[in-house]
Enzyme design. Structure first.
Site, PDB file in Angstrom:
ATOM      1  N   LYS A  35       0.802  -1.194   0.118  1.00 46.38           N
ATOM      2  CA  LYS A  35      -0.056  -0.007  -0.140  1.00 46.38           C
ATOM      3  C   LYS A  35       0.942   1.317   0.002  1.00 46.38           C
ATOM      4  O   LYS A  35       2.170   1.013   0.273  1.00 46.38           O
ATOM      5  CB  LYS A  35      -0.938  -0.169   1.108  1.00 46.38           C
ATOM      6  CG  LYS A  35      -0.287  -0.044   2.504  1.00 46.38           C
ATOM      7  CD  LYS A  35      -1.291  -0.626   3.862  1.00 46.38           C
ATOM      8  CE  LYS A  35      -0.371  -0.801   4.968  1.00 46.38           C
ATOM      9  NZ  LYS A  35      -0.362   0.273   5.828  1.00 46.38           N
ATOM     10  N   ARG A 132      -9.395  -0.049  15.863  1.00 44.16           N
ATOM     11  CA  ARG A 132      -9.518   0.847  14.674  1.00 44.16           C
ATOM     12  C   ARG A 132     -10.364   0.083  13.648  1.00 44.16           C
ATOM     13  O   ARG A 132     -11.615   0.414  13.725  1.00 44.16           O
ATOM     14  CB  ARG A 132      -8.034   0.642  14.010  1.00 44.16           C
ATOM     15  CG  ARG A 132      -7.587   1.783  13.158  1.00 44.16           C
ATOM     16  CD  ARG A 132      -6.249   1.828  12.503  1.00 44.16           C
ATOM     17  NE  ARG A 132      -5.885   0.878  12.058  1.00 44.16           N
ATOM     18  CZ  ARG A 132      -4.470   0.608  11.318  1.00 44.16           C
ATOM     19  NH1 ARG A 132      -3.671   1.424  11.471  1.00 44.16           N
ATOM     20  NH2 ARG A 132      -4.397  -0.554  10.712  1.00 44.16           N
ATOM     21  N   TYR A 256      16.853  30.073   7.473  1.00 45.40           N
ATOM     22  CA  TYR A 256      15.660  30.900   8.149  1.00 45.40           C
ATOM     23  C   TYR A 256      15.633  31.081   9.543  1.00 45.40           C
ATOM     24  O   TYR A 256      16.139  30.038  10.052  1.00 45.40           O
ATOM     25  CB  TYR A 256      14.225  30.027   7.523  1.00 45.40           C
ATOM     26  CG  TYR A 256      13.899  30.414   6.330  1.00 45.40           C
ATOM     27  CD1 TYR A 256      13.709  31.672   5.794  1.00 45.40           C
ATOM     28  CD2 TYR A 256      13.885  29.134   5.344  1.00 45.40           C
ATOM     29  CE1 TYR A 256      13.336  31.904   4.431  1.00 45.40           C
ATOM     30  CE2 TYR A 256      13.485  29.404   4.152  1.00 45.40           C
ATOM     31  CZ  TYR A 256      13.332  30.702   3.492  1.00 45.40           C
ATOM     32  OH  TYR A 256      12.936  30.925   2.195  1.00 45.40           O
ATOM     33  N   MET A 304      12.116  25.009   1.625  1.00 41.06           N
ATOM     34  CA  MET A 304      11.375  23.879   0.668  1.00 41.06           C
ATOM     35  C   MET A 304      12.257  23.192  -0.212  1.00 41.06           C
ATOM     36  O   MET A 304      11.888  22.156  -0.394  1.00 41.06           O
ATOM     37  CB  MET A 304      10.527  25.039   0.043  1.00 41.06           C
ATOM     38  CG  MET A 304       9.668  24.332  -1.257  1.00 41.06           C
ATOM     39  SD  MET A 304       8.873  25.709  -2.018  1.00 41.06           S
ATOM     40  CE  MET A 304       7.479  26.268  -0.762  1.00 41.06           C
TER      41      MET A 304
HETATM   42  C1  LIG Z   1      -3.438  -4.597   8.399  1.00 32.69           C
HETATM   43  C2  LIG Z   1      -2.145  -4.262   8.077  1.00 32.69           C
HETATM   44  N1  LIG Z   1      -1.414  -5.383   7.955  1.00 32.69           N
HETATM   45  C3  LIG Z   1       0.033  -5.308   7.848  1.00 32.69           C
HETATM   46  C4  LIG Z   1       0.746  -4.311   7.708  1.00 32.69           C
HETATM   47  C5  LIG Z   1       2.189  -4.027   7.484  1.00 32.69           C
HETATM   48  O1  LIG Z   1       2.443  -3.413   8.763  1.00 32.69           O
HETATM   49  P1  LIG Z   1       4.308  -3.116   8.786  1.00 32.69           P
HETATM   50  O2  LIG Z   1       4.534  -2.542   7.899  1.00 32.69           O
HETATM   51  O3  LIG Z   1       4.342  -2.727  10.134  1.00 32.69           O
HETATM   52  O4  LIG Z   1       4.901  -4.529   8.565  1.00 32.69           O
HETATM   53  C6  LIG Z   1      -0.341  -3.029   7.857  1.00 32.69           C
HETATM   54  C7  LIG Z   1       0.563  -1.663   7.851  1.00 32.69           C
HETATM   55  O5  LIG Z   1      -0.042  -0.950   8.430  1.00 32.69           O
HETATM   56  C8  LIG Z   1      -1.613  -3.193   8.032  1.00 32.69           C
HETATM   57  O6  LIG Z   1      -2.331  -2.106   8.101  1.00 32.69           O
END
Ligand SMILES: Cc1ncc(COP(=O)(O)O)c(C=O)c1O
Length: 363
Positions: A35, A132, A256, A304
């Site tokens: 992701k 969550r 700055y 920047m």
């Molecule tokens: C549901 C879930 N599984 C696995 C992972 C992977 O986590 P990590 O990058 O800490 O290994 C994440 C990352 O946030 C996650 O949200």
């Protein structure tokens, strides 16, 4: 044209790091978190590399991220960690043969509104204490009934997420694992618990599936434990160049707010990287960078497009020299501490101005 800021992604490091994961959890299948554009490393080349190296499933946050992979002809199974938010998304997820992580009853209603012939692939996510995403554990019997009502659904298994896995002394992880086991006792279906920290620090979390992200990119998820000691190699190397070198008298201010004062006559280098590239403004004076294999230190505020660095330990540094900001020898997780953040945020935070090159791909 010489790129100002380059992120070099060594795809062979991903293969090495996957090997580390496999050695730690040899009996588990691997769902690799790609992701957020593979934590800023480039979702398509990273996914191709991991799939060629035998990863079982890729995990993204949402449909849009999955579509980026499908449009690049990545055919491997992909899980949507946040599931779907509309009937349309659900239908598209089925069409693209994505695995939907279902975390709430309204999502089940969306899935039930699809044609009965839809070949749905899904996980159920349980909330074992992180609060969550996920169903309360008391809902497990209802979820089992749902699966019984839909024998055509291709159920992948049960998932939960650990809140404190990066704290090896925190008993809460053991409690979460215990709750997960107890809620699913006697119930069929694969189990998945561990992110990177979970699979490294908690052997009980190495169940049917592990879900590493950060460790695959070569960063240690555990404070005080180096990536190198775990056998992990950083996949990203972020570099820029010195574009000016000047000498100033003791007491002169730099940048700055003149936030840095030269403690003696000294050389200050200007490096072409700033917060518009992903170099957080929160980095404090003293943050190390590397020039000619020696350390220089951030001197003053991040602008920047530029930072200024103390060159006293690199007397031969000259304009044009490459400057390593993080990567091999300067672990992103250590550098992140200077900005009060985590390597996750540094890696994901590079902007479109950074030039990417990927090395050592499988094809
Ligand atoms: C549901 C879930 N599984 C696995 C992972 C992977 O986590 P990590 O990058 O800490 O290994 C994440 C990352 O946030 C996650 O949200």
């Amino acid at each position: 044209m010489i790129p100002r800021v380059t992120a070099t992604i060594d795809l062979s490091a991903l293969r090495n790091n996957l090997g580390v994961v496999r050695r730690l959890a040899p009996a588990s299948r691997v769902m690799a978190a790609v992701k957020a554009d593979a934590y800023g490393h480039g979702a398509v080349p990273v996914s191709r590399t991991l799939v060629a190296a035998g990863v079982d499933v890729l995990a993204v946050a949402c449909l849009e991220e999955a579509m980026t992979l499908r449009q690049a002809r990545v055919q491997a199974p992909i899980a949507l960690l946040e599931g779907v938010i509309s009937g349309e998304e659900a239908a598209q997820a089925v069409y693209e043969q994505l695995q939907i992580v279902v975390h709430d009853h309204w999502q089940i209603a969306l899935l039930e509104s699809l044609p009965a012939s839809a070949r749905l692939s899904l996980w159920f996510k349980l909330d074992t204490g992180m609060h969550r995403l996920g169903f309360p554990l008391a809902d497990v019997p209802r979820l089992v009934e749902t699966l019984q009502r839909h024998p055509g659904w291709d159920f992948q298994g049960w998932m939960t997420h650990l809140a404190c896995a990066d704290e090896p002394d925190n008993p809460f992880t053991g409690e979460q694992i215990g709750r997960f086991d107890a809620a699913l006792r006697g119930i069929a279906g694969a189990r998945s618990i561990a992110n990177s920290a979970g699979l490294i620090a908690w052997p009980q979390a190495r169940v049917d599936w592990v879900r590493p992200g950060l460790a695959l990119y070569g960063c240690s998820p555990l404070p005080g434990v180096s990536a190198a000691s775990l056998g992990l190699r950083p996949a990203m190397r972020l570099e820029s160049r010195l574009i000016a070198v000047r000498e100033y008298a003791a007491g002169e201010g730099v940048g700055y707010g003149l936030a840095y004062r030269c403690p003696e006559r000294m050389r200050i280098g200007v490096v072409a990287v700033g917060y518009a590239d992903g170099m957080h403004r929160a980095f404090r004076s003293g943050t190390p960078v590397m020039i000619r294999r020696r350390r220089a230190y951030l001197a003053g505020r991040v602008s920047m497009d530029m930072i200024t660095v103390d060159l006293r330990e690199v007397p031969d540094a000259t304009v044009g020299d490459p400057v390593l900001l993080w990567g091999d020898g300067l672990p992103a997780e250590r550098i992140a501490e200077w900005a009060g953040t985590l390597s996750y945020e540094l890696l994901c935070g590079l902007t479109q101005r950074v030039h990417f090159r990927h090395l050592n791909g499988a094809d």
